[in-house]
Motif scaffolding. Structure first.
Motif, PDB file in Angstrom:
ATOM      1  N   GLU B  14       0.711  -1.192  -0.006  1.00  0.00           N
ATOM      2  CA  GLU B  14       0.109   0.008   0.020  1.00  0.00           C
ATOM      3  C   GLU B  14       0.786   1.264  -0.211  1.00  0.00           C
ATOM      4  O   GLU B  14       0.636   2.231  -0.662  1.00  0.00           O
ATOM      5  N   LEU B  29     -13.890   3.652  -8.106  1.00  0.00           N
ATOM      6  CA  LEU B  29     -14.859   3.059  -7.244  1.00  0.00           C
ATOM      7  C   LEU B  29     -16.074   3.908  -7.546  1.00  0.00           C
ATOM      8  O   LEU B  29     -17.147   3.092  -7.979  1.00  0.00           O
ATOM      9  N   HIS B  87     -11.294  -1.795   0.455  1.00  0.00           N
ATOM     10  CA  HIS B  87     -10.267  -2.345   1.662  1.00  0.00           C
ATOM     11  C   HIS B  87      -9.151  -1.664   1.270  1.00  0.00           C
ATOM     12  O   HIS B  87      -8.575  -1.336   2.422  1.00  0.00           O
ATOM     13  N   THR B  88      -8.611  -1.424   0.308  1.00  0.00           N
ATOM     14  CA  THR B  88      -7.177  -1.079   0.128  1.00  0.00           C
ATOM     15  C   THR B  88      -7.360   0.546   0.688  1.00  0.00           C
ATOM     16  O   THR B  88      -6.353   1.082   1.093  1.00  0.00           O
ATOM     17  N   LEU B  89      -8.456   1.385   0.251  1.00  0.00           N
ATOM     18  CA  LEU B  89      -8.534   2.591   0.593  1.00  0.00           C
ATOM     19  C   LEU B  89      -8.756   2.954   2.088  1.00  0.00           C
ATOM     20  O   LEU B  89      -8.551   3.922   2.748  1.00  0.00           O
ATOM     21  N   GLY B  90      -9.423   1.772   2.754  1.00  0.00           N
ATOM     22  CA  GLY B  90      -9.829   1.806   4.130  1.00  0.00           C
ATOM     23  C   GLY B  90     -11.158   2.358   4.133  1.00  0.00           C
ATOM     24  O   GLY B  90     -11.522   2.862   5.364  1.00  0.00           O
ATOM     25  N   VAL B  91     -12.084   2.337   3.419  1.00  0.00           N
ATOM     26  CA  VAL B  91     -13.123   3.065   3.324  1.00  0.00           C
ATOM     27  C   VAL B  91     -14.330   1.782   3.486  1.00  0.00           C
ATOM     28  O   VAL B  91     -15.485   1.755   3.013  1.00  0.00           O
TER      29      VAL B  91
END
Lengths: 222, 222
Positions: B14, B29, B87-91
């Motif tokens: 990341e 997205l 998931h990668t963005l943390g949202v």
């Protein structure tokens, strides 16, 4: 070398500036303004870089595009550097803009001091809601959307600020382009298409917030 | 391989994502959401790139960070790709945020649908103006600024949205950091400093407008 050659050469140089360096030039301008108000007539690359979290080398590289302004051991002359940055960015002149979509964001933009300070002037407001048409906001009257082409032509506006809902954004952008607008600052959370020759900068606030979430998740590594 | 190793490896991956690619993941997205609503259960890199003006290669490179989701000739499964990006963005979780400085921009942000859709929830409003304290806006009551630490702790808020004037921004940022806020989205047109471990994303609208002026000056070369 003819004038045309110089002009092309200048454009070539500017075209090599990435979007990121253009963004940094804006930030340097903001910082230089503060330094000048504090009486600094000379600034060093480290003074500029420090406040922005950039290395001296990055600052010197960005400023090298502007010509040979800096002197080793002495630094850059603050005023001349500001003039050069303004010229490169194209903000050493006035830009007239129209704003379409009069909600809270529009009101915030109208009162945003930075725009006027940098030569951006909002000259007309538009909305599709008949209840809003005719309202006075900060000295401007909200006009109906079908007045757009006439008003843009009469005012000589070149930029459009788009603060309409996502569903309406593309159709309004098309109208702006048809009316001769050369650049659009889009706040609607949608992807717009504009023809070649028209510039587009989108401010998607969710993207900014997602970027922040990503950074926080990584543990504050900005 | 221990859990710790996997975690480090994930973080390593990341961390290699640039700010630009994180921004693009947000845009993917948004686009995937539209495609899914239109019934597309599979998408190709060219479908994603086309609307955003990106090459297939750029899209594939960005998405490669998410794991092996795409199949040559078939494309990416829309839902799984969205899950992986979130998931990668943390949202893929809720983020609670407090907002300091209740003006027009704050009101616009409160009504900005995109924030809630992506899991960002503004849980408290603050202002230093006694005339604003106690006002109800969209179900929230504006609180006095000295309530910040208590409210942040009680609500478990991790993010702060800063819409105060430039002069007040650094002192409010310091209070937010002292109160345990891990990330700040700054709209004040000034350069802020935050300690290591705290993330900062600044939205300087003049920078965006200057970038637009620069592009228009170049002749629409976006």
């Amino acid at each position: 070398m003819s004038k045309g050659d110089i002009s092309r050469e200048t454009n070539g140089t500017e075209a090599r500036l990435s979007r990121a360096s253009v963004g940094r030039l804006s930030l340097y301008l903001r910082r230089l303004d503060e330094l000048l108000r504090d009486g600094s007539l000379k600034v060093s690359s480290s003074q500029l870089g420090e406040a922005l979290g950039l290395t001296d080398a990055q600052v010197r590289k960005d400023l090298a595009y502007l010509g040979h302004l800096g002197q080793p051991g002495i630094g850059y002359p603050t005023r001349e550097l500001m003039t050069a940055i303004r010229h490169t960015l194209g903000v050493d002149r006035e830009w007239k803009a129209v704003l379409v979509g009069v909600g809270n964001l529009a009101r915030a933009l109208l009162r945003y001091r930075g725009f006027q300070q940098q030569g951006f002037r909002i000259v007309a407001l538009f909305d599709s809601d008949p209840a809003k048409v005719g309202q006075r906001i900060d000295g401007l009257t909200v006009q109906a959307r079908d007045e757009l082409p006439t008003v843009i032509a009469a005012a000589g506006a070149e930029l459009g600020l788009l603060t309409v809902p996502a569903e309406a954004a593309q159709s309004v952008a098309d109208i702006l382009v048809g009316a001769g607008i050369r650049g659009i600052l889009n706040f609607a959370p949608t992807v717009l298409r504009v023809p070649p020759g028209v510039s587009l900068v989108s401010v998607d606030l969710t993207v900014q917030l997602e970027q922040l979430a990503f950074l926080v998740q990584l543990g504050g590594d900005t």
